[in-house]
Design an enzyme around this catalytic site. Structure first.
Site, PDB file in Angstrom:
ATOM      1  N   ASP A  67       0.842  -1.188   0.000  1.00 46.95           N
ATOM      2  CA  ASP A  67       0.000   0.000   0.000  1.00 46.95           C
ATOM      3  C   ASP A  67       0.881   1.242   0.000  1.00 46.95           C
ATOM      4  O   ASP A  67       2.013   1.212   0.522  1.00 46.95           O
ATOM      5  CB  ASP A  67      -0.901   0.027   1.233  1.00 46.95           C
ATOM      6  N   ARG A  99      -4.347  -5.152   6.806  1.00 45.38           N
ATOM      7  CA  ARG A  99      -5.460  -4.304   7.256  1.00 45.38           C
ATOM      8  C   ARG A  99      -6.647  -5.149   7.715  1.00 45.38           C
ATOM      9  O   ARG A  99      -7.349  -4.792   8.661  1.00 45.38           O
ATOM     10  CB  ARG A  99      -5.878  -3.346   6.144  1.00 45.38           C
ATOM     11  N   TYR A 155       5.733  -9.121   8.261  1.00 47.62           N
ATOM     12  CA  TYR A 155       5.279  -7.738   8.424  1.00 47.62           C
ATOM     13  C   TYR A 155       5.333  -7.348   9.900  1.00 47.62           C
ATOM     14  O   TYR A 155       5.016  -8.155  10.779  1.00 47.62           O
ATOM     15  CB  TYR A 155       3.831  -7.581   7.956  1.00 47.62           C
ATOM     16  N   ASP A 196      -7.335   1.468   7.648  1.00 43.88           N
ATOM     17  CA  ASP A 196      -6.057   2.074   8.014  1.00 43.88           C
ATOM     18  C   ASP A 196      -6.294   3.521   8.436  1.00 43.88           C
ATOM     19  O   ASP A 196      -7.439   4.001   8.473  1.00 43.88           O
ATOM     20  CB  ASP A 196      -5.038   1.967   6.871  1.00 43.88           C
TER      21      ASP A 196
END
Length: 308
Positions: free
Chosen positions: A47, A181, A75, A89
């Protein structure tokens, strides 16, 4: 007659430590320009607001992108508790809030449900296609969608920090197709406190690590120079998760022409997907059958210079 691509015929991987802001496509285009490469692609979108590893393949290395896309990735991300947004987000509009703040033990207990084979619904603002259109485009037009759940393998999901009552930092190792997310959103719902991603960083992707990545400023500074070329990793880096077999000289010739070729293999079974090398360079990827490699991808790489 097909148009000839502009740029140099070079191959390899450049690891970028992507900053927050640019899209993955913007980064790829910058790398392609900086290397003056004839083609480039990335192995897994980040993103715009996410940072970390974006592995960019150039030239013949683009044929190995699927093997990095399929590899495990790690991550590190911070979840803002108590607030849900329409994008899942920090960039989205607030949908709801909660005063509940679970303690660390409750959070650790809830994480167990997100490990292993799970199903997750992509965010409304995602690149998933709905009736031929991207979900984010429809979401921007105010359309609410029922997106189908998708499978995801989560190797691990750990609580690594609790900066304050409102935030929790997690580390996740997962397979391809994961939406961080969605993890943040679903964790917040499971805890009853709501949540969204505030910060997201991909710390490694397959064999590529963020600590080895170049910044965009560094790429700009070294653009169109031998110094940037020196940071290119070999095409073969993208094949590390596949077994390697050795092509015979005659087999290498046949493989380069797209035909089955003889290979020397150890600890490989009939039907396994493998890659064949000759004189240190990848020649092809395919299926091993009765002493031959039946190629599905062929690499047009120059051979390494011979010793004088």
């Amino acid at each position: 007659m097909a148009r000839r691509r502009k740029g140099r015929d070079i191959s390899g991987w450049l690891v970028v430590d992507k900053p927050a802001g640019p899209t993955s496509t913007t980064v790829v285009n910058k790398v392609r320009w900086a290397l003056n490469a004839n083609k480039a692609g990335h192995a897994g979108t980040l993103d715009p607001d996410a940072t970390g590893v974006l592995a960019v393949a150039v030239g013949e290395a683009t044929k190995t992108v699927p093997f990095i896309t399929d590899a495990l990735k790690a991550y590190e991300f911070t979840v803002r508790l108590g607030v849900s947004t329409n994008t899942d987000d920090a960039e989205g509009e607030v949908l709801d809030t909660s005063d509940l703040r679970p303690d660390d033990e409750a959070i650790k207990a809830a994480l167990a449900a997100f490990i292993g084979d799970i199903e997750q619904v992509p965010p409304q603002f995602s690149a998933v296609k709905v009736d031929g259109q991207r979900a984010y485009k429809l979401a921007r037009e105010g359309e609410a969608m029922e997106l189908a759940a998708r499978p995801l393998w989560v190797e691990s999901l750990l609580l690594i920090d609790r900066p304050d009552a409102d935030h929790v930092t997690l580390e996740m190792i997962c397979g391809k197709g994961g939406y961080v997310r969605s993890i943040a959103r679903d964790l917040g719902q499971a805890l009853g406190c709501l949540g969204h991603v505030r910060e997201l960083r991909r710390i490694w992707s397959g064999p590529f690590d963020a600590s080895d990545g170049l910044t965009m400023d560094q790429i700009e500074e070294m653009a169109r120079t031998d110094a940037l070329d020196a940071h290119l990793l070999p095409l073969e880096k993208g094949l590390q998760d596949l077994p390697e077999v050795k092509a015979t000289p005659e087999g290498a010739v046949r493989l380069r022409n797209g035909n089955p070729g003889m290979v020397i293999a150890h600890d490989v079974e009939y039907g396994d997907e493998v890659w064949a090398s000759f004189e240190g360079r990848a020649v092809a990827v395919g299926r091993f059958k009765a002493g031959e490699l039946h190629p599905s991808r062929v690499f047009n790489q120059p051979q390494q210079p011979q010793e004088p």
